[in-house]
Motif scaffolding. Structure first.
Motif, PDB file in Angstrom:
ATOM      1  N   GLY A 139       0.885  -1.347  -0.038  1.00 32.50           N
ATOM      2  CA  GLY A 139      -0.081  -0.126   0.144  1.00 32.50           C
ATOM      3  C   GLY A 139       0.999   1.238  -0.119  1.00 32.50           C
ATOM      4  O   GLY A 139       2.002   1.370  -0.651  1.00 32.50           O
ATOM      5  N   GLY A 140       0.337   2.393   0.800  1.00 36.68           N
ATOM      6  CA  GLY A 140       1.121   3.625   0.702  1.00 36.68           C
ATOM      7  C   GLY A 140       0.386   4.422  -0.368  1.00 36.68           C
ATOM      8  O   GLY A 140      -0.846   4.289  -0.944  1.00 36.68           O
ATOM      9  N   ARG A 141       0.908   5.761  -0.508  1.00 33.99           N
ATOM     10  CA  ARG A 141       0.546   6.677  -1.612  1.00 33.99           C
ATOM     11  C   ARG A 141       1.746   7.292  -2.219  1.00 33.99           C
ATOM     12  O   ARG A 141       2.740   7.374  -1.756  1.00 33.99           O
ATOM     13  CB  ARG A 141      -0.479   7.557  -0.768  1.00 33.99           C
ATOM     14  N   ARG A 170      -7.678   0.075  -1.384  1.00 30.28           N
ATOM     15  CA  ARG A 170      -6.590   0.804  -1.409  1.00 30.28           C
ATOM     16  C   ARG A 170      -6.155   1.213   0.118  1.00 30.28           C
ATOM     17  O   ARG A 170      -7.149   1.356   1.084  1.00 30.28           O
ATOM     18  CB  ARG A 170      -6.885   2.047  -2.124  1.00 30.28           C
ATOM     19  N   ARG A 171      -4.996   1.581   0.592  1.00 36.18           N
ATOM     20  CA  ARG A 171      -4.552   1.552   1.992  1.00 36.18           C
ATOM     21  C   ARG A 171      -3.352   2.406   2.029  1.00 36.18           C
ATOM     22  O   ARG A 171      -2.170   2.120   1.208  1.00 36.18           O
ATOM     23  CB  ARG A 171      -4.548   0.322   2.827  1.00 36.18           C
ATOM     24  N   ARG A 172      -3.327   3.450   2.445  1.00 34.42           N
ATOM     25  CA  ARG A 172      -2.164   4.549   3.010  1.00 34.42           C
ATOM     26  C   ARG A 172      -2.163   4.610   4.526  1.00 34.42           C
ATOM     27  O   ARG A 172      -3.079   4.493   4.885  1.00 34.42           O
ATOM     28  CB  ARG A 172      -2.256   5.890   2.224  1.00 34.42           C
ATOM     29  N   HIS A 173      -1.019   4.871   4.959  1.00 34.31           N
ATOM     30  CA  HIS A 173      -0.612   4.888   6.278  1.00 34.31           C
ATOM     31  C   HIS A 173      -1.280   3.680   7.072  1.00 34.31           C
ATOM     32  O   HIS A 173      -2.326   3.669   8.133  1.00 34.31           O
ATOM     33  CB  HIS A 173      -1.227   5.968   6.998  1.00 34.31           C
ATOM     34  N   VAL A 174      -0.999   2.430   6.309  1.00 35.81           N
ATOM     35  CA  VAL A 174      -1.608   1.374   6.646  1.00 35.81           C
ATOM     36  C   VAL A 174      -0.625   0.526   7.851  1.00 35.81           C
ATOM     37  O   VAL A 174       0.539   0.557   7.793  1.00 35.81           O
ATOM     38  CB  VAL A 174      -1.902   0.303   5.497  1.00 35.81           C
ATOM     39  N   GLY A 175      -1.275  -0.229   8.880  1.00 37.16           N
ATOM     40  CA  GLY A 175      -0.405  -0.887   9.608  1.00 37.16           C
ATOM     41  C   GLY A 175      -0.230  -2.430   8.926  1.00 37.16           C
ATOM     42  O   GLY A 175      -1.193  -3.201   8.361  1.00 37.16           O
ATOM     43  N   VAL A 176       0.958  -3.012   8.806  1.00 35.83           N
ATOM     44  CA  VAL A 176       1.188  -4.311   8.092  1.00 35.83           C
ATOM     45  C   VAL A 176       2.128  -5.319   9.122  1.00 35.83           C
ATOM     46  O   VAL A 176       3.196  -4.664   9.661  1.00 35.83           O
ATOM     47  CB  VAL A 176       1.879  -3.879   6.535  1.00 35.83           C
ATOM     48  N   ASP A 190      -8.700   4.956   2.431  1.00 36.61           N
ATOM     49  CA  ASP A 190      -8.545   4.525   1.238  1.00 36.61           C
ATOM     50  C   ASP A 190      -8.838   5.504  -0.086  1.00 36.61           C
ATOM     51  O   ASP A 190      -9.272   5.436  -1.143  1.00 36.61           O
ATOM     52  CB  ASP A 190      -9.683   3.345   0.802  1.00 36.61           C
ATOM     53  N   GLY A 191      -8.443   6.801   0.534  1.00 36.89           N
ATOM     54  CA  GLY A 191      -8.823   7.946  -0.446  1.00 36.89           C
ATOM     55  C   GLY A 191     -10.158   8.635   0.125  1.00 36.89           C
ATOM     56  O   GLY A 191     -10.153   9.867  -0.490  1.00 36.89           O
ATOM     57  N   SER A 192     -10.868   7.866   0.787  1.00 34.60           N
ATOM     58  CA  SER A 192     -12.316   8.634   0.897  1.00 34.60           C
ATOM     59  C   SER A 192     -12.784   8.537   2.423  1.00 34.60           C
ATOM     60  O   SER A 192     -13.307   9.516   2.911  1.00 34.60           O
ATOM     61  CB  SER A 192     -13.364   7.784  -0.103  1.00 34.60           C
ATOM     62  N   GLU A 193     -12.243   7.286   3.011  1.00 29.14           N
ATOM     63  CA  GLU A 193     -12.602   7.250   4.374  1.00 29.14           C
ATOM     64  C   GLU A 193     -11.466   6.536   5.326  1.00 29.14           C
ATOM     65  O   GLU A 193     -10.407   5.814   4.474  1.00 29.14           O
ATOM     66  CB  GLU A 193     -14.072   6.487   4.712  1.00 29.14           C
ATOM     67  N   HIS A 194     -11.507   6.552   6.389  1.00 24.02           N
ATOM     68  CA  HIS A 194     -10.736   5.725   7.220  1.00 24.02           C
ATOM     69  C   HIS A 194     -11.167   4.185   7.465  1.00 24.02           C
ATOM     70  O   HIS A 194     -12.486   4.064   7.262  1.00 24.02           O
ATOM     71  CB  HIS A 194     -10.486   6.376   8.648  1.00 24.02           C
ATOM     72  N   LEU A 195     -10.012   3.456   7.538  1.00 27.47           N
ATOM     73  CA  LEU A 195     -10.664   1.973   7.561  1.00 27.47           C
ATOM     74  C   LEU A 195     -10.362   1.264   8.937  1.00 27.47           C
ATOM     75  O   LEU A 195      -9.335   1.509   9.515  1.00 27.47           O
ATOM     76  CB  LEU A 195      -9.739   1.209   6.349  1.00 27.47           C
ATOM     77  N   GLY A 196     -11.376   0.399   9.212  1.00 28.63           N
ATOM     78  CA  GLY A 196     -11.114  -0.241  10.451  1.00 28.63           C
ATOM     79  C   GLY A 196     -10.752  -1.926  10.183  1.00 28.63           C
ATOM     80  O   GLY A 196     -10.462  -2.676  10.944  1.00 28.63           O
ATOM     81  N   CYS A 405       6.807   4.868  -6.344  1.00 29.16           N
ATOM     82  CA  CYS A 405       7.483   5.953  -5.320  1.00 29.16           C
ATOM     83  C   CYS A 405       6.083   6.033  -4.345  1.00 29.16           C
ATOM     84  O   CYS A 405       4.936   6.142  -4.647  1.00 29.16           O
ATOM     85  CB  CYS A 405       7.562   7.319  -6.022  1.00 29.16           C
ATOM     86  N   ARG A 406       6.408   5.779  -3.052  1.00 28.08           N
ATOM     87  CA  ARG A 406       5.395   5.627  -2.277  1.00 28.08           C
ATOM     88  C   ARG A 406       5.890   5.777  -0.620  1.00 28.08           C
ATOM     89  O   ARG A 406       7.049   5.510  -0.312  1.00 28.08           O
ATOM     90  CB  ARG A 406       4.743   4.322  -2.228  1.00 28.08           C
ATOM     91  N   ALA A 407       5.191   6.371   0.169  1.00 29.87           N
ATOM     92  CA  ALA A 407       5.190   6.939   1.392  1.00 29.87           C
ATOM     93  C   ALA A 407       3.940   6.242   2.152  1.00 29.87           C
ATOM     94  O   ALA A 407       3.011   6.090   1.456  1.00 29.87           O
ATOM     95  CB  ALA A 407       5.397   8.208   1.775  1.00 29.87           C
ATOM     96  N   GLY A 408       3.963   5.901   3.411  1.00 29.95           N
ATOM     97  CA  GLY A 408       2.988   5.316   4.326  1.00 29.95           C
ATOM     98  C   GLY A 408       2.605   4.168   3.923  1.00 29.95           C
ATOM     99  O   GLY A 408       1.595   3.441   4.158  1.00 29.95           O
ATOM    100  N   ALA A 409       3.583   3.445   3.351  1.00 30.23           N
ATOM    101  CA  ALA A 409       3.350   2.052   2.964  1.00 30.23           C
ATOM    102  C   ALA A 409       3.703   0.980   4.420  1.00 30.23           C
ATOM    103  O   ALA A 409       4.439   1.412   5.319  1.00 30.23           O
ATOM    104  CB  ALA A 409       4.197   1.416   2.044  1.00 30.23           C
TER     105      ALA A 409
END
Length: 435
Positions: A139-141, A170-176, A190-196, A405-409
């Motif tokens: 993931g990331g952005r 889609r997931r940015r700033h995701v825990g892995v 996911d670009g629109s809302e926070h995910l749980g 190129c990605r951050a928050g992965a």
């Protein structure tokens, strides 16, 4: 399992040739395979029977220690090391072999945060390439703005990256994190809302599967695994930073709340070290933090420990050689190139060599005795470069690049073989250059 692959083909001791034990658990290397030639792997109880017979041959020829040197005893599970290997009469009767067994025991004591005088790491404490696992970047952005579904996998032997099967979301700033040979991706945006929600990648099926959702939707969380469960720590949404911590039981596929941290931490880093889970840095909603705390699951309690020298959020955290490494991140103004190491035996932080470039929102994991820093943002552009830290040289060096190129992965090492993961080719095509 940390085990090596067993068998002998042409053993180099005294130029003699010995028969290789054959067993379905024990792959026979090809002739001239320098990585496995003359080596053993204690991989299962069945394999031990073949190994025991081979040991006797070498014992009778006076070559036992030469052979045992090729075994990476420290990487064996503790229960097998103490319950089987240590009870082998031929090992007990050979002083040099007993020294190697002591080295393995000291290695495990060292990793459990006990002080072991004069302990040193060696080649026997480092996995071979084909048993080291696979590095996942999830993931990331990037510069396009949209979070990614894509994952990239690192082949250690080829020093190259390839695309694996994409996530469902889609997931940015995701825990892995990786546990039990599977990769878990939790929360994010996911670009629109926070995910749980959470999904799990199984290399055996090459698919992502949705699992139970957390109670709190959030991004910028950190994951750690200690004694089986997975801990989801901190995070933030558009309104606040969280001190919440949830624990996921893999067997029951269920989340439950545990004690909250002393401090809210969004963009926090975490790792399990010894018998604790550490929460490092992050942002409390006002400023980036230098504070650190650790969780004792037996007491269900968080306790503050010595703070870092640098405030940082969006930092990467990993464990290497019984120490905690915190890499890059952002202070309140800019991305950081500084790296700090915490030794829990000494309760002390120290700076080590800096990254070759500042990296905020960097993904970090440990492979083959080195800390890898993947992507991030350097203040001007999103990065696709990857660099690795060698603690013996106290130096970072570039080791190739991911395609996106990605951050928050999220970055984690999965205990699987690279050949199990299907290469899906070019992956997503919606990513422009790093600008």
């Amino acid at each position: 399992s940390g085990s090596d692959s067993v068998s002998f083909s042409r053993n180099q001791t005294h130029g003699k040739q010995h028969a290789a034990p054959r067993n379905k658990c024990v792959p026979r290397p090809s002739e001239g395979d320098c990585e496995a030639d003359g080596s053993f792997v204690f991989e299962a109880q069945e394999a031990w029977k073949d190994f025991h017979n081979s040991l006797r041959q070498f014992y009778e020829n006076g070559e036992l220690c030469d052979v045992t040197l090729k075994v990476r005893l420290p990487l064996l599970p503790v229960d097998f090391l103490t319950g089987t290997v240590a009870k082998e009469e031929m090992i007990k009767a050979n002083l040099n072999c007993r020294d190697l067994l002591d080295e393995a025991r000291n290695y495990h004591l060292h990793l459990s945060n006990q002080s072991v005088p004069d302990f040193e790491y060696s080649v026997r404490t480092t996995p071979r390439k084909h048993t080291a696992g696979v590095l996942f970047c999830v993931g990331g952005r990037g510069g396009s703005g949209d979070p990614f579904r894509s994952i990239e996998c690192y082949s250690i032997s080829k020093n190259s990256w390839f695309f694996g099967p994409e996530m469902n979301s889609r997931r940015r700033h995701v825990g892995v994190i990786s546990v039990g040979g599977k990769v878990y991706a939790v929360g994010g945006h996911d670009g629109s809302e926070h995910l749980g929600n959470m999904e799990m990648f199984d290399p055996l099926t090459n698919k992502w599967m949705m699992k139970a959702s957390m109670n709190t939707k959030r991004r910028g969380i950190a994951l750690a695994a200690l004694g089986g469960p997975i801990y989801a720590i901190g995070g933030l949404d558009d309104n606040s930073c969280f001190s919440d911590v949830e624990r996921y039981d893999i067997e029951s596929d269920r989340w439950s709340a545990v004690a909250s941290m002393n401090t809210p931490r969004g963009g926090v880093g975490s790792v399990a070290l010894g018998s604790y889970v550490y929460a490092v840095g992050g942002n409390d909603g006002v400023a980036s933090l230098s504070s650190v705390e650790r969780f004792d699951p037996h007491l269900n309690k968080w306790t503050d420990v010595r703070e870092m020298g640098q405030r940082r959020a969006g930092n990467g955290v990993s464990e290497l050689n019984g120490c905690l490494y915190v890499v890059g991140g952002f202070d309140d103004n800019s991305p950081l190139s500084s790296v700090e190491r915490f030794d829990p035996r000494m309760h002390r932080w120290e700076y080590v060599a800096e990254l070759t470039t500042p990296r905020g929102g960097v993904g970090v994991a440990t492979v083959m005795g080195r800390v890898f820093a993947v992507g991030g943002h350097n203040g001007n552009i999103y990065l696709n470069t990857v660099e690795a830290f060698d603690p013996r040289m106290n130096r970072w060096e570039l080791v190739g690049s991911v395609s996106h190129c990605r951050a928050g992965a999220g970055v984690a090492v999965c205990a699987t073989h690279i050949s199990q993961i299907r290469d899906v080719g070019q992956g997503s095509s919606n990513v422009v250059d790093c600008m």
